[in-house]
Design an enzyme around this catalytic site. Structure first.
Site, mmCIF file in Angstrom:
data_model
loop_
_atom_site.group_PDB
_atom_site.id
_atom_site.type_symbol
_atom_site.label_atom_id
_atom_site.label_comp_id
_atom_site.label_asym_id
_atom_site.label_seq_id
_atom_site.Cartn_x
_atom_site.Cartn_y
_atom_site.Cartn_z
ATOM 1 N N GLY A 39 0.839 -1.194 0.000
ATOM 2 C CA GLY A 39 0.000 0.000 0.000
ATOM 3 C C GLY A 39 0.869 1.236 0.000
ATOM 4 C CG LEU A 40 -0.822 4.785 -1.720
ATOM 5 C CD1 LEU A 40 -1.898 5.866 -1.721
ATOM 6 C CD2 LEU A 40 0.162 4.993 -2.861
ATOM 7 N N GLY A 44 -0.952 2.453 6.511
ATOM 8 C CA GLY A 44 -1.225 1.677 7.731
ATOM 9 C C GLY A 44 -0.657 0.271 7.685
ATOM 10 C CE LYS A 45 3.493 -0.040 3.207
ATOM 11 N NZ LYS A 45 3.110 1.387 3.123
ATOM 12 C CB SER A 46 4.451 -0.604 9.549
ATOM 13 O OG SER A 46 5.226 -0.640 8.367
ATOM 14 C CB SER A 113 5.757 -4.207 -2.702
ATOM 15 O OG SER A 113 4.695 -4.299 -1.774
HETATM 16 S S1 ADX Z 1 9.476 0.162 -1.746
HETATM 17 O O1 ADX Z 1 8.802 1.106 -2.672
HETATM 18 O O2 ADX Z 1 10.835 -0.139 -2.199
HETATM 19 O O3 ADX Z 1 8.673 -1.062 -1.508
HETATM 20 P P1 ADX Z 1 9.853 0.374 1.102
HETATM 21 O O4 ADX Z 1 8.584 -0.168 1.662
HETATM 22 O O5 ADX Z 1 11.072 -0.475 1.135
HETATM 23 O O6 ADX Z 1 9.586 0.971 -0.377
HETATM 24 O O7 ADX Z 1 10.260 1.711 1.887
HETATM 25 C C1 ADX Z 1 9.335 2.752 1.996
HETATM 26 C C2 ADX Z 1 9.745 3.735 3.102
HETATM 27 O O8 ADX Z 1 10.828 4.544 2.678
HETATM 28 C C3 ADX Z 1 8.608 4.686 3.411
HETATM 29 O O9 ADX Z 1 7.897 4.229 4.534
HETATM 30 C C4 ADX Z 1 9.299 5.998 3.711
HETATM 31 O O10 ADX Z 1 9.544 6.088 5.100
HETATM 32 C C5 ADX Z 1 10.638 5.897 3.033
HETATM 33 N N1 ADX Z 1 10.808 6.677 1.787
HETATM 34 C C6 ADX Z 1 11.828 7.529 1.557
HETATM 35 N N2 ADX Z 1 11.753 8.034 0.316
HETATM 36 C C7 ADX Z 1 10.661 7.491 -0.275
HETATM 37 C C8 ADX Z 1 10.065 7.630 -1.577
HETATM 38 N N3 ADX Z 1 10.582 8.429 -2.522
HETATM 39 N N4 ADX Z 1 8.931 6.932 -1.853
HETATM 40 C C9 ADX Z 1 8.407 6.125 -0.907
HETATM 41 N N5 ADX Z 1 8.916 5.955 0.336
HETATM 42 C C10 ADX Z 1 10.056 6.632 0.658
#
Ligand code: ADX
Length: 205
Positions: A39-40, A44-46, A113
């Site tokens: 999710g975005l 609320g995922k974590s 993801s």
């Molecule tokens: S994923 O897109 O590669 O799956 P992941 O879940 O590991 O992301 O990490 C997301 C976390 O990184 C977010 O909770 C946020 O705290 C941080 N973050 C920092 N920069 C970004 C960005 N550009 N987009 C999304 N999350 C970011």
């Protein structure tokens, strides 16, 4: 992949193990699975994954929780947020989750993801029925309103590029095993929905 690595892969054969995933899980009196929250940011995922883990733990299940933010402090500290790096982030997370399943654990994973293909690649790493996709469905306006880490505000101010939900893409799951709509329910209620679904999917006793 560089040529040397390809060459090495041809030379490395799979080493069978005498004890397998099902024996390890059976000893814990449980079925192993990956429960994958997508999710975005700020959906609320974590939060929900943590409540689910607490409930599983209280019921005697053996669990592990993998969180995108935490993996990015260690194993994935060399990765950023380009498409390529996010693909690699999920590939590594999927491989770790697979190892956890082989250890017999119910493995909760909390990662944005954003790409459908990568989530499906993780699904294919484990056996049929062992990958449970949980779509934490929160409208972007609500995520912006919550913004617990202040990251949407920073992204809007131009301080973070490719921020998922704003200028970074997110492909919602088309057929998640569990679809959580977070606007009207508490994390505890949503965790109960996950628990009930895990039971009907045969993961829980
Ligand atoms: S994923 O897109 O590669 O799956 P992941 O879940 O590991 O992301 O990490 C997301 C976390 O990184 C977010 O909770 C946020 O705290 C941080 N973050 C920092 N920069 C970004 C960005 N550009 N987009 C999304 N999350 C970011």
């Amino acid at each position: 992949m560089i040529e040397g690595a390809l060459q090495k892969r041809a030379e490395v054969q799979w080493q069978p193990t005498l004890i397998g995933c099902s024996e390890r899980a059976l000893q814990k009196n449980q079925r192993a699975a990956i429960v994958w929250f997508t999710g975005l940011p700020a959906a609320g995922k974590s939060t929900i994954a943590n409540v689910v883990e607490r409930k599983l733990h209280a019921s005697g299940y053996h669990t592990m929780l993998l969180d995108g933010d935490n993996l990015r402090h260690g194993l994935n500290r060399d990765l950023g947020f380009s498409r390529e790096d996010r693909v690699e982030n999920i590939r590594r997370a999927g491989e770790i989750a697979k190892l956890m399943v082989e250890a017999g654990l119910i493995t909760l994973c909390s990662f944005i993801s954003p790409y459908h293909t990568e989530r499906e690649s993780v699904r294919r790493l484990v056996r049929e029925g062992e990958f449970i996709e949980v779509f934490v469905d929160t409208p972007v306006e609500e995520c912006v309103r919550r913004d617990p880490k202040g990251l949407y505000a920073k992204a809007r101010a131009g301080l973070i590029k490719s921020f998922t939900g704003l200028d970074g893409e997110y492909e919602p799951p088309t057929q998640p095993e569990i679809h959580l709509r977070t606007l009207t329910q508490t994390p505890d209620d949503l965790a109960d929905i996950v628990m009930a679904n895990l039971a009907s999917l045969g993961i829980l006793r």
